[in-house]
Each structure stands twice: as C-alpha cells, then as structure tokens.
Scaffold this active site. Structure first.
Site, PDB file in Angstrom:
ATOM      1  CD  GLU A 139       0.893  -7.699 -13.278  1.00 12.71           C
ATOM      2  OE1 GLU A 139       1.327  -6.865 -12.344  1.00 12.71           O
ATOM      3  OE2 GLU A 139      -0.097  -8.532 -12.994  1.00 12.71           O
ATOM      4  CG  HIS A 197       2.264 -11.941 -12.425  1.00  3.31           C
ATOM      5  ND1 HIS A 197       1.704 -10.538 -12.396  1.00  3.31           N
ATOM      6  CD2 HIS A 197       3.342 -12.061 -11.918  1.00  3.31           C
ATOM      7  CE1 HIS A 197       2.871  -9.891 -11.662  1.00  3.31           C
ATOM      8  NE2 HIS A 197       3.822 -10.749 -11.534  1.00  3.31           N
ATOM      9  CG  HIS A 239       3.913  -6.693  -7.908  1.00  2.00           C
ATOM     10  ND1 HIS A 239       3.505  -5.211  -7.927  1.00  2.00           N
ATOM     11  CD2 HIS A 239       3.339  -6.977  -8.698  1.00  2.00           C
ATOM     12  CE1 HIS A 239       2.376  -5.154  -8.544  1.00  2.00           C
ATOM     13  NE2 HIS A 239       2.284  -6.319  -9.126  1.00  2.00           N
ATOM     14  CD  GLU A 277       0.441 -11.713  -9.158  1.00  3.66           C
ATOM     15  OE1 GLU A 277      -0.231 -11.745 -10.271  1.00  3.66           O
ATOM     16  OE2 GLU A 277       1.358 -10.874  -8.995  1.00  3.66           O
ATOM     17  CG  ASP A 333      -6.961  -7.706 -11.128  1.00  5.38           C
ATOM     18  OD1 ASP A 333      -6.577  -8.958 -11.061  1.00  5.38           O
ATOM     19  OD2 ASP A 333      -6.326  -6.776 -10.930  1.00  5.38           O
ATOM     20  NE  ARG A 337      -3.816  -2.279   0.152  1.00  3.39           N
ATOM     21  CZ  ARG A 337      -4.168  -2.471  -1.131  1.00  3.39           C
ATOM     22  NH1 ARG A 337      -4.123  -1.439  -2.004  1.00  3.39           N
ATOM     23  NH2 ARG A 337      -4.776  -3.628  -1.621  1.00  3.39           N
ATOM     24  CE1 TYR A 374      -0.916  -5.131  -6.581  1.00  2.00           C
ATOM     25  CE2 TYR A 374      -1.588  -5.664  -4.276  1.00  2.00           C
ATOM     26  CZ  TYR A 374      -1.215  -6.028  -5.479  1.00  2.00           C
ATOM     27  OH  TYR A 374      -1.088  -7.447  -5.598  1.00  2.00           O
ATOM     28  CG  HIS A 423      -4.074  -9.189 -14.519  1.00  7.59           C
ATOM     29  ND1 HIS A 423      -3.127  -8.368 -14.201  1.00  7.59           N
ATOM     30  CD2 HIS A 423      -4.739  -9.427 -13.595  1.00  7.59           C
ATOM     31  CE1 HIS A 423      -2.956  -8.390 -12.817  1.00  7.59           C
ATOM     32  NE2 HIS A 423      -4.319  -8.950 -12.600  1.00  7.59           N
ATOM     33  CG  HIS A 445      -0.396  -2.723 -11.416  1.00  4.96           C
ATOM     34  ND1 HIS A 445      -1.064  -3.129 -10.598  1.00  4.96           N
ATOM     35  CD2 HIS A 445       0.602  -4.061 -11.617  1.00  4.96           C
ATOM     36  CE1 HIS A 445      -1.111  -4.249  -9.848  1.00  4.96           C
ATOM     37  NE2 HIS A 445      -0.284  -4.921 -10.598  1.00  4.96           N
ATOM     38  CG  HIS A 454      -5.391 -12.933  -8.824  1.00  5.14           C
ATOM     39  ND1 HIS A 454      -4.128 -12.676  -8.837  1.00  5.14           N
ATOM     40  CD2 HIS A 454      -5.617 -11.929  -9.843  1.00  5.14           C
ATOM     41  CE1 HIS A 454      -3.733 -11.607  -9.317  1.00  5.14           C
ATOM     42  NE2 HIS A 454      -4.632 -11.064 -10.162  1.00  5.14           N
ATOM     43  CG  ASP A 488      -1.895 -11.463 -13.902  1.00  2.00           C
ATOM     44  OD1 ASP A 488      -2.664 -12.392 -13.984  1.00  2.00           O
ATOM     45  OD2 ASP A 488      -1.486 -11.132 -12.945  1.00  2.00           O
TER      46      ASP A 488
HETATM   47 ZN    ZN Z   1      -4.429  -9.102 -10.864  1.00  2.00          ZN
HETATM   48 FE    FE Z   2      -0.215 -10.041 -11.706  1.00  2.00          FE
HETATM   49 FE    FE Z   3       0.427  -6.995 -10.394  1.00  2.00          FE
END
Ligand code: ZN
Ligand code: FE
Ligand code: FE
Length: 260
Positions: free
Chosen positions: A126, A195, A51, A240, A208, A21, A54, A163, A91, A210, A160
């Site tokens: 990604e 991913h 990564h 993930e 989105d 975060r 986010y 995704h 992202h 998973h 991904d």
């Molecule tokens: Zn995702």
């Molecule tokens: Fe991903």
């Molecule tokens: Fe990601």
C-alpha cells in the site's frame, strides 16, 4: 460480508484477516469459503481485498515483532488460498529510525521468506502517507521493495488516494501527471487496487486522516476523474472513509453516478 456488500450496491469489499489490532484468526471453514466463492461468482464480484492487521511491521527494529509479522502474514496467505485468486494488502512498515535502506532490506527479506511459487493471491504494497517513519510514501520506495523480491510476479500495488495526496502527489490537480510518474517509476501494470478516501488535510501533510468522499481536500471533481481514468476505471475500488454501512452505500451510489 458478501451479502452485506450486495445490499449496499457493492460488487467487492475489503476485510481484515483478523482483528485489525492483531491476534488470532478464526479457523477457515472450507465449505463456507466455497459458498462465498460461488456467491461472488454469481453476483459478478471483482477481486476481494484482504487487509493485514495494522499492528504488523515488517521492518520493525525488534526481531520478535518482525517474526510475528512474518508468521501472521504467512498464515493469512495460507488462508487466502481458500478463496483463490484474490488480493492481500499490507503496509510496508515503519523503519523506526533504522533508515529507509535498512527498512527496505527487512521488508524484502520478509517477502522473500513468505511468498510461495504456488500462491494464487497477489500481495499488494500500500502507498503510505509518510507519517512518522513509514516506508512507501514515494513511488521510488515501493519500486525498491519490488526490485528486492525474487517472486516479484506475486506483488502489486494498492494506491490509497488519501495517502498519496498526503505524501505530496497532486492527484487533485494533476492526476495524469501522478499516474504518469507511477508508470515511469513502478509500472502501471503493478497497480491492482485503489483505496478511495478523501483527506482531512491538504496535499503533502503526511497525516493520514481519511475523510468522506467529496468532503476533504481532494474533492469530488478529482474522484470523478479517478473513476473515469482509462488506467483506473477497470480496477477495484475500496472505500475506507469514516462511515457506517448506509454512508458507504451513499458513496457507492455517488461514485457509480459519476462513472461515464
Ligand atoms: Zn490511511
Ligand atoms: Fe488505505
Ligand atoms: Fe491500509
């Protein structure tokens, strides 16, 4: 993290560079980093994947958010040099109503500001699900970003599976077709990481969410094709899925068992 990876049968891992975060990162201990590199070398690790948090958004409307993003990513890339030659995934961002053209311009501008000739890290864009105003849910959008970056040799793509499926690419029914399109639009040599996620939703749903491997709409048969596909089988795969450590161990065993 390296030891934990080995304990569940992995030979790589993905990690957040700091709290997902956002926020400050701990100082790098150079001796720790060297020790990790030695350990990974000894255990035949594939490239590890960092990564970005986010909360970053390279194409936010507010300049403060874009500046924070650029500063954080530049700092992450400096830290990555303590474990040279690995991968950093981010992202592309959400244009939040500014439009894809403006968003793409902001993303390329940021990359042009933070990438350096000397870095050994490959920065991965990604592929996104297309939730809200996310950029990067089509191969064409990814290609446009790469085309705008001067040091594009430092860039690659992380595909991904959840995704792209959410974005409308039928990796379950036509993996060859999707990879063929990836090659035509972006170039398959840009693909550096996968991913691995099943999806809670059908193809094209842009949600989105998973799912565990084999328990979603992509399905086990598709993952068997993915781990064995000649264009993918030598790439590093990162899970993930919604799991705890033991669940990841079982999925690694499952996927390894399917590899021919
Ligand atoms: Zn995702
Ligand atoms: Fe991903
Ligand atoms: Fe990601």
């Amino acid at each position: 993290m390296c030891r934990e990876a080995v304990s569940i049968g992995a030979n790589t891992f993905q990690f957040f560079t700091r709290n997902p975060r956002g926020g400050a990162a701990k100082d790098v201990d150079p001796e720790d980093a060297r020790e990790a590199c030695r350990f990974m070398e000894e255990h035949g690790f594939a490239k590890i994947l960092a990564h970005a948090p986010y909360t970053l958004n390279p194409c936010a409307e507010r300049p403060e958010v874009r500046e924070f993003t650029a500063r954080t990513m530049a700092d992450d890339l400096r830290r990555m040099e303590y474990t040279p030659g690995n991968l950093y995934n981010f992202h592309p961002g959400s244009h939040v109503g500014q439009g894809v053209d403006k968003g793409t311009e902001l993303i390329t501008e940021m990359l042009n500001n933070i990438l350096t000739v000397d870095q050994t890290t490959t920065v991965l864009l990604e592929t996104m699900a297309g939730k809200g105003s996310e950029i990067g849910s089509t191969f064409g959008e990814i290609r446009r970003i790469i085309d705008g970056v001067q040091l594009s040799g430092k860039l690659g793509v992380c595909l991904d599976t959840c995704h792209v499926f959410d974005g409308g690419y039928d990796i379950a029914g036509d993996l060859d077709g999707v990879l063929g399109e990836f090659d035509r639009v972006i170039g398959i040599d840009r693909l550096k990481a996968i991913h691995m996620n099943d999806s809670k939703n059908p193809m094209g749903s842009r949600k989105d969410r998973h799912e565990k491997i084999g328990e979603g709409f992509i399905g086990l048969g598709a993952f068997e094709k993915i781990v064995n596909h000649p264009a993918l089988r030598t790439l590093p795969f990162y899970l993930e899925t919604p799991n705890e450590l033991d669940g990841y161990g079982r999925e690694i065993a499952l996927l390894r068992g399917m590899a021919k």
